[in-house]
Design a protein around this motif. Sequence first.
Motif, PDB file in Angstrom:
ATOM      1  N   ILE A 283       0.838  -1.199   0.000  1.00 27.05           N
ATOM      2  CA  ILE A 283       0.000   0.000   0.000  1.00 27.05           C
ATOM      3  C   ILE A 283       0.875   1.253   0.000  1.00 27.05           C
ATOM      4  O   ILE A 283       0.639   2.206  -0.758  1.00 27.05           O
ATOM      5  N   VAL A 284       1.894   1.269   0.868  1.00 28.20           N
ATOM      6  CA  VAL A 284       2.787   2.428   0.955  1.00 28.20           C
ATOM      7  C   VAL A 284       3.463   2.692  -0.400  1.00 28.20           C
ATOM      8  O   VAL A 284       3.507   3.838  -0.875  1.00 28.20           O
ATOM      9  N   ALA A 285       3.967   1.641  -1.028  1.00 25.92           N
ATOM     10  CA  ALA A 285       4.635   1.802  -2.321  1.00 25.92           C
ATOM     11  C   ALA A 285       3.668   2.306  -3.380  1.00 25.92           C
ATOM     12  O   ALA A 285       4.022   3.170  -4.199  1.00 25.92           O
ATOM     13  N   SER A 286       2.445   1.789  -3.367  1.00 23.32           N
ATOM     14  CA  SER A 286       1.438   2.219  -4.350  1.00 23.32           C
ATOM     15  C   SER A 286       1.067   3.680  -4.155  1.00 23.32           C
ATOM     16  O   SER A 286       0.919   4.437  -5.128  1.00 23.32           O
ATOM     17  N   VAL A 287       0.929   4.109  -2.898  1.00 25.10           N
ATOM     18  CA  VAL A 287       0.593   5.508  -2.610  1.00 25.10           C
ATOM     19  C   VAL A 287       1.717   6.423  -3.089  1.00 25.10           C
ATOM     20  O   VAL A 287       1.471   7.476  -3.705  1.00 25.10           O
ATOM     21  N   VAL A 288       2.956   6.025  -2.825  1.00 23.16           N
ATOM     22  CA  VAL A 288       4.096   6.823  -3.273  1.00 23.16           C
ATOM     23  C   VAL A 288       4.080   6.960  -4.791  1.00 23.16           C
ATOM     24  O   VAL A 288       4.291   8.058  -5.346  1.00 23.16           O
ATOM     25  N   MET A 289       3.809   5.863  -5.502  1.00 21.59           N
ATOM     26  CA  MET A 289       3.788   5.910  -6.960  1.00 21.59           C
ATOM     27  C   MET A 289       2.653   6.781  -7.488  1.00 21.59           C
ATOM     28  O   MET A 289       2.781   7.426  -8.535  1.00 21.59           O
TER      29      MET A 289
ATOM     30  N   VAL B 174       1.421   9.427  -5.893  1.00 18.43           N
ATOM     31  CA  VAL B 174       1.703  10.823  -5.536  1.00 18.43           C
ATOM     32  C   VAL B 174       2.836  11.394  -6.382  1.00 18.43           C
ATOM     33  O   VAL B 174       2.764  12.519  -6.891  1.00 18.43           O
ATOM     34  N   VAL B 175       3.867  10.604  -6.547  1.00 15.62           N
ATOM     35  CA  VAL B 175       5.073  11.072  -7.244  1.00 15.62           C
ATOM     36  C   VAL B 175       4.854  11.084  -8.762  1.00 15.62           C
ATOM     37  O   VAL B 175       4.218  10.189  -9.315  1.00 15.62           O
ATOM     38  N   GLU B 176       5.386  12.110  -9.402  1.00 13.94           N
ATOM     39  CA  GLU B 176       5.407  12.170 -10.867  1.00 13.94           C
ATOM     40  C   GLU B 176       6.825  12.492 -11.288  1.00 13.94           C
ATOM     41  O   GLU B 176       7.244  13.655 -11.289  1.00 13.94           O
ATOM     42  N   ILE B 177       7.557  11.447 -11.623  1.00 15.16           N
ATOM     43  CA  ILE B 177       8.963  11.601 -11.977  1.00 15.16           C
ATOM     44  C   ILE B 177       9.317  10.514 -12.982  1.00 15.16           C
ATOM     45  O   ILE B 177       8.802   9.397 -12.893  1.00 15.16           O
TER      46      ILE B 177
END
Length: 226
Positions: free
Chosen positions: A181-187, A189-192
């Motif tokens: 879940i944490v990894a999915s949320v980071v992905m 949120v982040v746009e890089i």
Amino acid sequence: MRNLSPVDQFLFGLMNASLLFTLVYWILGFDTQFATGFAIEDGPVEYGTAVMLFVSALVLAWHSARQCRKGQALAGLCLSIYALIFVFGTGEEISWGQRILGLETPASLREVNFQEEITLHNIVVGGKQLTKTVFGSGLTVAILLYLLALPALYGRSRLVTRIADRLAWPVPSWRHGIMGIVASVVMLVVEIPRQWEVYEFVFSLLTTSIFLAPANTATFGRPDAA
């Protein structure tokens, strides 16, 4: 709560560090440095993913051999198939050694491959990349269901428990679901550029952790070390 084993401490440490680095690069606006350094093609993240996918395959093959020795032919066969899937993933991640060996992409494959390399997941069919269809959002959903739904149902649903044990599914623990879940949320949120390379790396570390010490340890006949 049980303490994490030394192996899990190492694996989860790498996951946390990778996600943290991604966030820092994004917050600081270092898009170019991220894409051409940390997550560069044939760089540490990509090769790390390939290595951990192959380690996952080796662990599955080890479980398969153990099941066969115990006379569990179906479980052994299923685990062998799972291992081959991860070997395939390893090959795809490094383009089957194309750049390592200096191989040329066949003309017929170059015409339909988005990156003009020896891979299947970058093939374009009907104007759509397999990366974004078969290997895209659908696979992400399947991964999250595996990480979240299976642990929730295993031991509570007789049917799910029977199927998982029969087909030798390594069941994740809750720590794996939380990390997913944490990894999915980071992905989200982040746009890089090339951020999904990090997501794949985290997934490969998760599978290694799960397969080494699945929650359904009784099925795999080894003590709970996690």
